[in-house]
Design a protein around this motif. Structure first.
Motif, PDB file in Angstrom:
ATOM      1  N   GLY A 105       9.747   1.705  14.029  1.00  0.00           N
ATOM      2  CA  GLY A 105       9.176   1.668  12.685  1.00  0.00           C
ATOM      3  C   GLY A 105       8.914   0.262  12.197  1.00  0.00           C
ATOM      4  N   ILE A 106       9.896  -0.594  12.347  1.00  0.00           N
ATOM      5  CA  ILE A 106       9.766  -1.983  11.900  1.00  0.00           C
ATOM      6  C   ILE A 106       8.699  -2.716  12.717  1.00  0.00           C
ATOM      7  CG2 ILE A 106      10.961  -4.207  11.731  1.00  0.00           C
ATOM      8  CD1 ILE A 106      13.540  -2.545  11.168  1.00  0.00           C
ATOM      9  N   ALA A 107       8.732  -2.536  14.038  1.00  0.00           N
ATOM     10  CA  ALA A 107       7.778  -3.227  14.906  1.00  0.00           C
ATOM     11  C   ALA A 107       6.344  -2.791  14.607  1.00  0.00           C
ATOM     12  CB  ALA A 107       8.120  -2.970  16.370  1.00  0.00           C
ATOM     13  N   ILE A 108       6.129  -1.518  14.357  1.00  0.00           N
ATOM     14  CA  ILE A 108       4.779  -1.016  14.074  1.00  0.00           C
ATOM     15  C   ILE A 108       4.256  -1.588  12.764  1.00  0.00           C
ATOM     16  CG2 ILE A 108       3.441   1.054  13.475  1.00  0.00           C
ATOM     17  CD1 ILE A 108       5.385   2.565  15.468  1.00  0.00           C
ATOM     18  N   THR A 109       5.053  -1.505  11.706  1.00  0.00           N
ATOM     19  CA  THR A 109       4.574  -1.987  10.402  1.00  0.00           C
ATOM     20  C   THR A 109       4.384  -3.503  10.414  1.00  0.00           C
ATOM     21  OG1 THR A 109       6.850  -1.987   9.548  1.00  0.00           O
ATOM     22  CG2 THR A 109       5.491  -0.051   9.067  1.00  0.00           C
ATOM     23  N   ASP A 110       5.275  -4.241  11.053  1.00  0.00           N
ATOM     24  CA  ASP A 110       5.116  -5.699  11.148  1.00  0.00           C
ATOM     25  C   ASP A 110       3.857  -6.066  11.931  1.00  0.00           C
ATOM     26  OD1 ASP A 110       7.437  -6.025   9.706  1.00  0.00           O
ATOM     27  OD2 ASP A 110       8.639  -6.732  11.408  1.00  0.00           O
ATOM     28  N   PHE A 111       3.631  -5.382  13.051  1.00  0.00           N
ATOM     29  CA  PHE A 111       2.456  -5.644  13.886  1.00  0.00           C
ATOM     30  C   PHE A 111       1.177  -5.359  13.103  1.00  0.00           C
ATOM     31  CE2 PHE A 111      -0.787  -4.624  17.017  1.00  0.00           C
ATOM     32  CZ  PHE A 111      -0.632  -5.630  17.956  1.00  0.00           C
ATOM     33  N   ALA A 112       1.149  -4.240  12.399  1.00  0.00           N
ATOM     34  CA  ALA A 112      -0.038  -3.864  11.619  1.00  0.00           C
ATOM     35  C   ALA A 112      -0.331  -4.889  10.525  1.00  0.00           C
ATOM     36  CB  ALA A 112       0.144  -2.471  11.010  1.00  0.00           C
ATOM     37  N   GLN A 113       0.700  -5.356   9.857  1.00  0.00           N
ATOM     38  CA  GLN A 113       0.509  -6.325   8.781  1.00  0.00           C
ATOM     39  C   GLN A 113       0.071  -7.682   9.334  1.00  0.00           C
ATOM     40  OE1 GLN A 113       3.764  -6.674   6.041  1.00  0.00           O
ATOM     41  NE2 GLN A 113       2.685  -8.156   4.767  1.00  0.00           N
ATOM     42  N   ARG A 114       0.725  -8.148  10.387  1.00  0.00           N
ATOM     43  CA  ARG A 114       0.370  -9.447  10.991  1.00  0.00           C
ATOM     44  C   ARG A 114      -1.077  -9.485  11.464  1.00  0.00           C
ATOM     45  NH1 ARG A 114       4.863  -8.805  14.234  1.00  0.00           N
ATOM     46  NH2 ARG A 114       3.549  -8.691  16.073  1.00  0.00           N
ATOM     47  N   ASN A 115      -1.566  -8.338  11.927  1.00  0.00           N
ATOM     48  CA  ASN A 115      -2.893  -8.286  12.540  1.00  0.00           C
ATOM     49  C   ASN A 115      -3.957  -7.637  11.654  1.00  0.00           C
ATOM     50  OD1 ASN A 115      -2.420  -9.443  15.334  1.00  0.00           O
ATOM     51  ND2 ASN A 115      -0.745  -7.979  15.121  1.00  0.00           N
ATOM     52  N   HIS A 116      -3.613  -7.373  10.407  1.00  0.00           N
ATOM     53  CA  HIS A 116      -4.572  -6.919   9.386  1.00  0.00           C
ATOM     54  C   HIS A 116      -5.304  -5.629   9.753  1.00  0.00           C
ATOM     55  CE1 HIS A 116      -3.738 -10.822   7.661  1.00  0.00           C
ATOM     56  NE2 HIS A 116      -4.073 -11.381   8.814  1.00  0.00           N
ATOM     57  N   TYR A 117      -4.561  -4.618  10.172  1.00  0.00           N
ATOM     58  CA  TYR A 117      -5.179  -3.326  10.482  1.00  0.00           C
ATOM     59  C   TYR A 117      -5.541  -2.598   9.197  1.00  0.00           C
ATOM     60  CZ  TYR A 117      -4.420  -3.883  15.384  1.00  0.00           C
ATOM     61  OH  TYR A 117      -4.504  -4.359  16.662  1.00  0.00           O
ATOM     62  N   VAL A 121      -2.861   5.259  12.777  1.00  0.00           N
ATOM     63  CA  VAL A 121      -2.929   6.680  13.098  1.00  0.00           C
ATOM     64  C   VAL A 121      -1.760   6.949  14.028  1.00  0.00           C
ATOM     65  CG1 VAL A 121      -4.322   8.551  14.067  1.00  0.00           C
ATOM     66  CG2 VAL A 121      -5.446   6.640  12.882  1.00  0.00           C
ATOM     67  N   ILE A 122      -0.786   7.714  13.547  1.00  0.00           N
ATOM     68  CA  ILE A 122       0.475   7.891  14.274  1.00  0.00           C
ATOM     69  C   ILE A 122       0.805   9.372  14.417  1.00  0.00           C
ATOM     70  CG2 ILE A 122       1.834   7.627  12.144  1.00  0.00           C
ATOM     71  CD1 ILE A 122       3.971   6.174  13.876  1.00  0.00           C
ATOM     72  N   GLY A 123       1.318   9.724  15.559  1.00  0.00           N
ATOM     73  CA  GLY A 123       1.737  11.096  15.795  1.00  0.00           C
ATOM     74  C   GLY A 123       3.093  11.359  15.172  1.00  0.00           C
ATOM     75  N   SER A 124       3.234  12.565  14.646  1.00  0.00           N
ATOM     76  CA  SER A 124       4.526  13.010  14.142  1.00  0.00           C
ATOM     77  C   SER A 124       5.367  13.396  15.353  1.00  0.00           C
ATOM     78  CB  SER A 124       4.324  14.219  13.233  1.00  0.00           C
ATOM     79  OG  SER A 124       5.552  14.820  12.933  1.00  0.00           O
ATOM     80  N   ARG A 125       6.608  12.975  15.374  1.00  0.00           N
ATOM     81  CA  ARG A 125       7.448  13.301  16.526  1.00  0.00           C
ATOM     82  C   ARG A 125       7.884  14.742  16.532  1.00  0.00           C
ATOM     83  NH1 ARG A 125      11.683   9.335  18.573  1.00  0.00           N
ATOM     84  NH2 ARG A 125      11.678  10.923  20.158  1.00  0.00           N
ATOM     85  N   GLY A 126       7.897  15.383  15.367  1.00  0.00           N
ATOM     86  CA  GLY A 126       8.280  16.785  15.332  1.00  0.00           C
ATOM     87  C   GLY A 126       9.736  17.029  15.683  1.00  0.00           C
ATOM     88  N   LEU A 127      10.609  16.127  15.261  1.00  0.00           N
ATOM     89  CA  LEU A 127      12.035  16.304  15.535  1.00  0.00           C
ATOM     90  C   LEU A 127      12.576  17.519  14.796  1.00  0.00           C
ATOM     91  CD1 LEU A 127      13.203  12.618  15.025  1.00  0.00           C
ATOM     92  CD2 LEU A 127      12.918  13.806  17.190  1.00  0.00           C
ATOM     93  N   ASN A 128      13.584  18.160  15.393  1.00  0.00           N
ATOM     94  CA  ASN A 128      14.207  19.256  14.658  1.00  0.00           C
ATOM     95  C   ASN A 128      15.046  18.683  13.512  1.00  0.00           C
ATOM     96  OD1 ASN A 128      16.929  18.688  15.496  1.00  0.00           O
ATOM     97  ND2 ASN A 128      16.485  19.666  17.466  1.00  0.00           N
ATOM     98  N   LYS A 140       7.701   8.617   9.230  1.00  0.00           N
ATOM     99  CA  LYS A 140       8.117   8.546   7.820  1.00  0.00           C
ATOM    100  C   LYS A 140       8.355   7.090   7.417  1.00  0.00           C
ATOM    101  CE  LYS A 140      11.574  10.372   4.633  1.00  0.00           C
ATOM    102  NZ  LYS A 140      12.759  11.210   4.503  1.00  0.00           N
ATOM    103  N   TYR A 141       9.014   6.320   8.265  1.00  0.00           N
ATOM    104  CA  TYR A 141       9.258   4.911   7.976  1.00  0.00           C
ATOM    105  C   TYR A 141       7.929   4.160   7.851  1.00  0.00           C
ATOM    106  CZ  TYR A 141      10.816   0.115   8.202  1.00  0.00           C
ATOM    107  OH  TYR A 141      11.025  -1.208   7.890  1.00  0.00           O
ATOM    108  N   VAL A 142       7.019   4.401   8.792  1.00  0.00           N
ATOM    109  CA  VAL A 142       5.732   3.711   8.782  1.00  0.00           C
ATOM    110  C   VAL A 142       4.964   4.046   7.511  1.00  0.00           C
ATOM    111  CG1 VAL A 142       3.479   3.547   9.945  1.00  0.00           C
ATOM    112  CG2 VAL A 142       5.588   3.456  11.282  1.00  0.00           C
ATOM    113  N   THR A 143       4.953   5.311   7.135  1.00  0.00           N
ATOM    114  CA  THR A 143       4.254   5.720   5.920  1.00  0.00           C
ATOM    115  C   THR A 143       4.812   5.019   4.692  1.00  0.00           C
ATOM    116  OG1 THR A 143       3.764   7.880   6.879  1.00  0.00           O
ATOM    117  CG2 THR A 143       3.621   7.713   4.498  1.00  0.00           C
TER     118      THR A 143
END
Length: 154
Positions: A105-117, A121-128, A140-143
């Protein structure tokens, strides 16, 4: 068949698709392809190397170890995942592949912000329910923490 009026659509130019090898991350790539074709966007595929992510939660609870190919050469494993994911994108769509090491979660949001996306578009893991409480949800964290739009694919 008439082409959709792209002037009335939101125009994304940089689309980030984090993958984890799940069926939902493949669906996220398919959705990103549709978006890219409408707005001539570039797709970036991101794989986060996290050892605990490589083994399903149920197997971790039962004491299974991280797969040998991940332990022996994690970078090669990441590149293999990215290569397979790249095959899902038509050749006429510009694409880039990246890998990072860290908590997803942290790596995705940091990467997106650093690179101005423009959008993630992320898949839901569908955990029980129980797994979701214990492990949490990356989507959920990324959102909650991304500085750009987020589309969750189920």
């Amino acid at each position: 068949m008439d082409q959709p009026d792209t002037k009335s659509c939101i125009q994304y130019k940089q689309i980030l698709v984090p993958i984890d090898g799940s069926e939902n991350s493949c669906r996220a790539i398919a959705a990103a392809v549709d978006m890219a074709e409408l707005s001539q966007a570039t797709i970036s595929i991101l794989y986060i190397l996290t050892f605990s992510q490589q083994t399903p939660l149920q197997k971790q609870i039962h004491g299974d170890k991280v797969p040998h190919e991940v332990r022996s050469n994690p970078v090669a494993f990441a590149k293999s995942m990215l290569k397979d994911a790249g095959k899902l994108i038509p050749k006429h769509i510009p694409r880039h592949t990246y890998y990072e090491i860290g908590e997803p979660g942290i790596a995705i949001t940091d990467f997106a912000q650093r690179n101005h996306y423009d959008v993630i578009v992320i898949g839901s893991r569908g955990l029980n329910f129980l797994s979701g409480i214990w492990q949490g949800s990356v989507s959920k964290y990324v959102t909650a923490n991304a500085q750009c739009s987020v589309l969750i694919i189920k």
